[in-house]
Design a protein around this motif. Structure first.
Motif, PDB file in Angstrom:
ATOM      1  N   ARG A 103       0.844  -1.204   0.000  1.00 29.57           N
ATOM      2  CA  ARG A 103       0.000   0.000   0.000  1.00 29.57           C
ATOM      3  C   ARG A 103       0.875   1.249   0.000  1.00 29.57           C
ATOM      4  O   ARG A 103       0.623   2.206  -0.740  1.00 29.57           O
ATOM      5  N   TYR A 104       1.886   1.229   0.822  1.00 25.98           N
ATOM      6  CA  TYR A 104       2.812   2.365   0.906  1.00 25.98           C
ATOM      7  C   TYR A 104       3.510   2.606  -0.437  1.00 25.98           C
ATOM      8  O   TYR A 104       3.618   3.754  -0.902  1.00 25.98           O
ATOM      9  N   GLU A 105       3.989   1.547  -1.042  1.00 26.22           N
ATOM     10  CA  GLU A 105       4.701   1.675  -2.320  1.00 26.22           C
ATOM     11  C   GLU A 105       3.813   2.292  -3.392  1.00 26.22           C
ATOM     12  O   GLU A 105       4.247   3.161  -4.163  1.00 26.22           O
ATOM     13  N   ARG A 106       2.546   1.852  -3.459  1.00 30.74           N
ATOM     14  CA  ARG A 106       1.622   2.403  -4.458  1.00 30.74           C
ATOM     15  C   ARG A 106       1.383   3.892  -4.201  1.00 30.74           C
ATOM     16  O   ARG A 106       1.374   4.705  -5.141  1.00 30.74           O
ATOM     17  N   LEU A 107       1.207   4.242  -2.943  1.00 30.29           N
ATOM     18  CA  LEU A 107       0.975   5.641  -2.602  1.00 30.29           C
ATOM     19  C   LEU A 107       2.195   6.503  -2.925  1.00 30.29           C
ATOM     20  O   LEU A 107       2.070   7.606  -3.469  1.00 30.29           O
ATOM     21  N   PHE A 108       3.370   6.010  -2.589  1.00 26.95           N
ATOM     22  CA  PHE A 108       4.590   6.779  -2.845  1.00 26.95           C
ATOM     23  C   PHE A 108       4.772   7.012  -4.345  1.00 26.95           C
ATOM     24  O   PHE A 108       5.234   8.073  -4.770  1.00 26.95           O
ATOM     25  N   LYS A 109       4.410   6.023  -5.130  1.00 26.83           N
ATOM     26  CA  LYS A 109       4.531   6.136  -6.584  1.00 26.83           C
ATOM     27  C   LYS A 109       3.528   7.135  -7.146  1.00 26.83           C
ATOM     28  O   LYS A 109       3.846   7.906  -8.059  1.00 26.83           O
ATOM     29  N   ASN A 110       2.302   7.136  -6.595  1.00 29.75           N
ATOM     30  CA  ASN A 110       1.231   7.979  -7.137  1.00 29.75           C
ATOM     31  C   ASN A 110       1.138   9.351  -6.484  1.00 29.75           C
ATOM     32  O   ASN A 110       0.777  10.332  -7.146  1.00 29.75           O
ATOM     33  N   LYS A 111       1.457   9.432  -5.195  1.00 23.23           N
ATOM     34  CA  LYS A 111       1.270  10.680  -4.463  1.00 23.23           C
ATOM     35  C   LYS A 111       2.568  11.461  -4.237  1.00 23.23           C
ATOM     36  O   LYS A 111       2.534  12.599  -3.793  1.00 23.23           O
ATOM     37  N   GLY A 112       3.671  10.862  -4.508  1.00 21.27           N
ATOM     38  CA  GLY A 112       4.929  11.546  -4.245  1.00 21.27           C
ATOM     39  C   GLY A 112       5.464  11.220  -2.866  1.00 21.27           C
ATOM     40  O   GLY A 112       5.106  10.204  -2.274  1.00 21.27           O
ATOM     41  N   GLU A 113       6.304  12.100  -2.333  1.00 22.52           N
ATOM     42  CA  GLU A 113       7.031  11.765  -1.107  1.00 22.52           C
ATOM     43  C   GLU A 113       6.212  11.915   0.171  1.00 22.52           C
ATOM     44  O   GLU A 113       6.664  11.495   1.232  1.00 22.52           O
ATOM     45  N   ASN A 114       5.028  12.525   0.125  1.00 27.39           N
ATOM     46  CA  ASN A 114       4.169  12.645   1.312  1.00 27.39           C
ATOM     47  C   ASN A 114       3.103  11.555   1.292  1.00 27.39           C
ATOM     48  O   ASN A 114       2.024  11.715   0.723  1.00 27.39           O
ATOM     49  N   VAL A 115       3.420  10.448   1.905  1.00 28.05           N
ATOM     50  CA  VAL A 115       2.516   9.288   1.928  1.00 28.05           C
ATOM     51  C   VAL A 115       1.953   9.076   3.328  1.00 28.05           C
ATOM     52  O   VAL A 115       0.755   8.892   3.507  1.00 28.05           O
ATOM     53  N   VAL A 116       2.815   9.122   4.311  1.00 23.81           N
ATOM     54  CA  VAL A 116       2.402   8.976   5.711  1.00 23.81           C
ATOM     55  C   VAL A 116       2.380  10.380   6.301  1.00 23.81           C
ATOM     56  O   VAL A 116       3.424  11.008   6.476  1.00 23.81           O
ATOM     57  N   VAL A 117       1.187  10.919   6.593  1.00 27.38           N
ATOM     58  CA  VAL A 117       1.048  12.320   6.974  1.00 27.38           C
ATOM     59  C   VAL A 117       0.285  12.456   8.283  1.00 27.38           C
ATOM     60  O   VAL A 117      -0.558  11.622   8.640  1.00 27.38           O
ATOM     61  N   GLY A 118       0.586  13.521   8.992  1.00 25.06           N
ATOM     62  CA  GLY A 118      -0.101  13.775  10.248  1.00 25.06           C
ATOM     63  C   GLY A 118      -1.392  14.554  10.050  1.00 25.06           C
ATOM     64  O   GLY A 118      -1.704  15.045   8.961  1.00 25.06           O
ATOM     65  N   ILE A 119      -2.150  14.641  11.124  1.00 22.85           N
ATOM     66  CA  ILE A 119      -3.392  15.415  11.124  1.00 22.85           C
ATOM     67  C   ILE A 119      -3.098  16.777  11.738  1.00 22.85           C
ATOM     68  O   ILE A 119      -2.565  16.876  12.835  1.00 22.85           O
TER      69      ILE A 119
END
Length: 242
Positions: free
Chosen positions: A178-194
């Motif tokens: 899941r992380y890899e797909r997000l990093f590929k599609n969303k760029g370097e901000n995948v795990v983000v705070g609220i």
């Protein structure tokens, strides 16, 4: 903070550093070619100035030959005058001699122009020679720095990539995918705070239930809008920004 989130944040930091180094490496080649093009341009300007100088010198020599040819004609006409006894022929030869002299005067005027042009070109050659030498030295120095920087970045990238496998291996396969797909599609901000009750990636306001699930830290929670992985720490601001 959940242990899995901590591992993902460490992995994300590593991937960001890998991305940064990769991007820097990608820019070195074009930058190096740009520097070489700059040096080539000054060298081309020097060669063009030298070519103009050689062409002017060729033209001057050609004018000398033309003058010699006209002088030979005049000498020939003078000899013919000595041999002729006809007044009309004598006058015709005199006319030819005067015409040849006029041509010589014009050629000599052209030679003066060429001499002036030669002086200008000579100064241009001296100037462009200095510029080309300075540009070559500067470019050589800068390319040397680039080459060293490239070597350092390659070493750094190799070290970062070598350690990444262990960091990724600490995350379960499903979460890692899941992380890899997000990093590929969303760029370097995948795990983000609220922040201010909004997703730190897309900045959309989050439903209260999502925030509560994230604070509970019982499972991985994702943003319903952008699908980024959310996390919460106690120092984060939950009050919605006005």
């Amino acid at each position: 903070m959940q242990e899995i989130i901590e591992k993902l944040l460490i992995l994300q930091d590593r991937d960001r550093r890998i991305l940064r180094v990769t991007q820097e490496l990608a820019h070195i080649g074009p930058e190096r070619e740009s520097l070489r093009a700059r040096a080539t341009a000054t060298q081309n300007a020097l060669e063009a100035a030298k070519l103009r100088g050689r062409q002017i010198e060729t033209d001057r020599k050609q004018k000398d030959l033309e003058i010699e040819a006209k002088k030979s004609q005049i000498e020939k006409y003078l000899n013919q005058q000595l041999q002729t006894r006809k007044n009309e022929e004598y006058k015709a030869l005199t006319h030819e001699i005067e015409m040849a002299k006029d041509v010589i005067f014009k050629i000599e005027d052209a030679q003066i122009v060429l001499m002036e042009q030669a002086e200008v070109v000579q100064k241009d050659v001296a100037r462009t020679t200095a510029e080309a030498a300075a540009a070559k030295k500067l470019v050589d120095d800068q390319i040397g720095q680039l080459n060293q920087r490239e070597e350092n970045l390659k070493k750094e990238l190799a070290e970062l990539q070598a350690g990444r496998a262990a960091l990724a291996g600490a995350v379960d396969e499903s979460t890692q995918n899941r992380y890899e797909r997000l990093f590929k599609n969303k760029g370097e901000n995948v795990v983000v705070g609220i922040e201010h009750s909004a997703c730190g990636g897309c900045h959309m306001k989050l439903p209260a239930q999502i925030i509560q699930h994230c604070r509970a830290q019982a499972e991985i929670v994702t943003c319903p809008n952008c699908a980024r992985i959310l996390y919460f720490t106690r120092d984060m601001i939950l009050t919605a920004a006005e």
